[in-house]
Design a protein around this motif. Structure first.
Motif, PDB file in Angstrom:
ATOM      1  N   TYR A 169       0.824  -1.210   0.000  1.00  0.00           N
ATOM      2  CA  TYR A 169       0.000   0.000   0.000  1.00  0.00           C
ATOM      3  C   TYR A 169       0.861   1.263   0.000  1.00  0.00           C
ATOM      4  O   TYR A 169       0.574   2.213  -0.736  1.00  0.00           O
ATOM      5  N   THR A 170       1.908   1.286   0.808  1.00  0.00           N
ATOM      6  CA  THR A 170       2.742   2.491   0.843  1.00  0.00           C
ATOM      7  C   THR A 170       3.511   2.676  -0.469  1.00  0.00           C
ATOM      8  O   THR A 170       3.722   3.811  -0.901  1.00  0.00           O
ATOM      9  N   MET A 171       3.921   1.591  -1.091  1.00  0.00           N
ATOM     10  CA  MET A 171       4.573   1.713  -2.401  1.00  0.00           C
ATOM     11  C   MET A 171       3.602   2.285  -3.426  1.00  0.00           C
ATOM     12  O   MET A 171       3.969   3.161  -4.219  1.00  0.00           O
ATOM     13  N   ALA A 172       2.357   1.804  -3.425  1.00  0.00           N
ATOM     14  CA  ALA A 172       1.360   2.302  -4.377  1.00  0.00           C
ATOM     15  C   ALA A 172       1.073   3.784  -4.134  1.00  0.00           C
ATOM     16  O   ALA A 172       0.998   4.579  -5.080  1.00  0.00           O
ATOM     17  N   ILE A 173       0.914   4.168  -2.861  1.00  0.00           N
ATOM     18  CA  ILE A 173       0.657   5.575  -2.541  1.00  0.00           C
ATOM     19  C   ILE A 173       1.847   6.442  -2.934  1.00  0.00           C
ATOM     20  O   ILE A 173       1.696   7.528  -3.513  1.00  0.00           O
ATOM     21  N   GLY A 174       3.053   5.970  -2.628  1.00  0.00           N
ATOM     22  CA  GLY A 174       4.253   6.730  -2.976  1.00  0.00           C
ATOM     23  C   GLY A 174       4.419   6.903  -4.468  1.00  0.00           C
ATOM     24  O   GLY A 174       4.723   8.006  -4.955  1.00  0.00           O
ATOM     25  N   ILE A 175       4.220   5.826  -5.215  1.00  0.00           N
ATOM     26  CA  ILE A 175       4.338   5.912  -6.676  1.00  0.00           C
ATOM     27  C   ILE A 175       3.257   6.824  -7.248  1.00  0.00           C
ATOM     28  O   ILE A 175       3.512   7.648  -8.131  1.00  0.00           O
ATOM     29  N   GLY A 176       2.040   6.745  -6.687  1.00  0.00           N
ATOM     30  CA  GLY A 176       0.953   7.622  -7.152  1.00  0.00           C
ATOM     31  C   GLY A 176       1.265   9.089  -6.902  1.00  0.00           C
ATOM     32  O   GLY A 176       1.082   9.934  -7.786  1.00  0.00           O
ATOM     33  N   LEU A 177       1.739   9.410  -5.697  1.00  0.00           N
ATOM     34  CA  LEU A 177       2.102  10.800  -5.391  1.00  0.00           C
ATOM     35  C   LEU A 177       3.240  11.280  -6.281  1.00  0.00           C
ATOM     36  O   LEU A 177       3.228  12.406  -6.789  1.00  0.00           O
ATOM     37  N   GLY A 178       4.245  10.430  -6.447  1.00  0.00           N
ATOM     38  CA  GLY A 178       5.390  10.812  -7.269  1.00  0.00           C
ATOM     39  C   GLY A 178       5.006  11.075  -8.712  1.00  0.00           C
ATOM     40  O   GLY A 178       5.441  12.066  -9.320  1.00  0.00           O
TER      41      GLY A 178
END
Length: 139
Positions: free
Chosen positions: A27-36
């Motif tokens: 989940y944190t990888m998905a959120i981080g990639i989405g924000l980036g």
């Protein structure tokens, strides 16, 4: 014959969700990639593609770090919460104060002996002055 290593501490076993990542990390990888990616596509027309990559990294790294980093079975937000409590919300130095009974006893003895002697001298001088006055009156 194949062997499977079993850790001694059962707390170290985390169920895998996608590949080698558990749910929290996924989940944190998905959120981080989405924000980036959002930051990249928003900033690309104004600052250029090469500088927009730095925006992508700056937005993505903290989120991914919070998801992947773990020390002593504690995540980054738990460590930060404890750090903020210790440094800012609670008093920094807790002083243990005791009553010094020797100082208290010394003060009482001083008051009893020295100040009473002073009172006696004042009384004696007062009585002496009164005696002189009375002698002068009776003469």
């Amino acid at each position: 014959m194949g062997f499977v290593r079993v850790p001694r501490d059962i707390k170290q076993v985390k169920p895998k969700f996608v590949g080698p990542l558990n749910k929290r990390q996924t989940y944190t990888m998905a959120i981080g990639i989405g924000l980036g990616l959002c930051g990249y596509f928003i900033s690309k027309p104004t600052i250029g593609a090469s500088n927009a990559i730095f925006v992508l990294i700056a937005l993505m790294l903290p989120v991914v770090f919070c998801g992947l980093f773990e020390k002593d079975n504690r995540y980054v937000e738990d460590i930060l919460k404890d750090y903020i409590n210790v440094k800012f919300k609670r008093p920094g130095v807790r002083v243990f104060k005791t009553q010094n009974m020797y100082r208290y006893m010394h003060k009482k003895i001083y008051e009893k002996e020295v100040l009473e002697v002073d009172d006696l001298e004042e009384k004696k001088s007062w009585i002496g002055e009164r005696e002189k006055e009375l002698k002068n009156i009776w003469k």
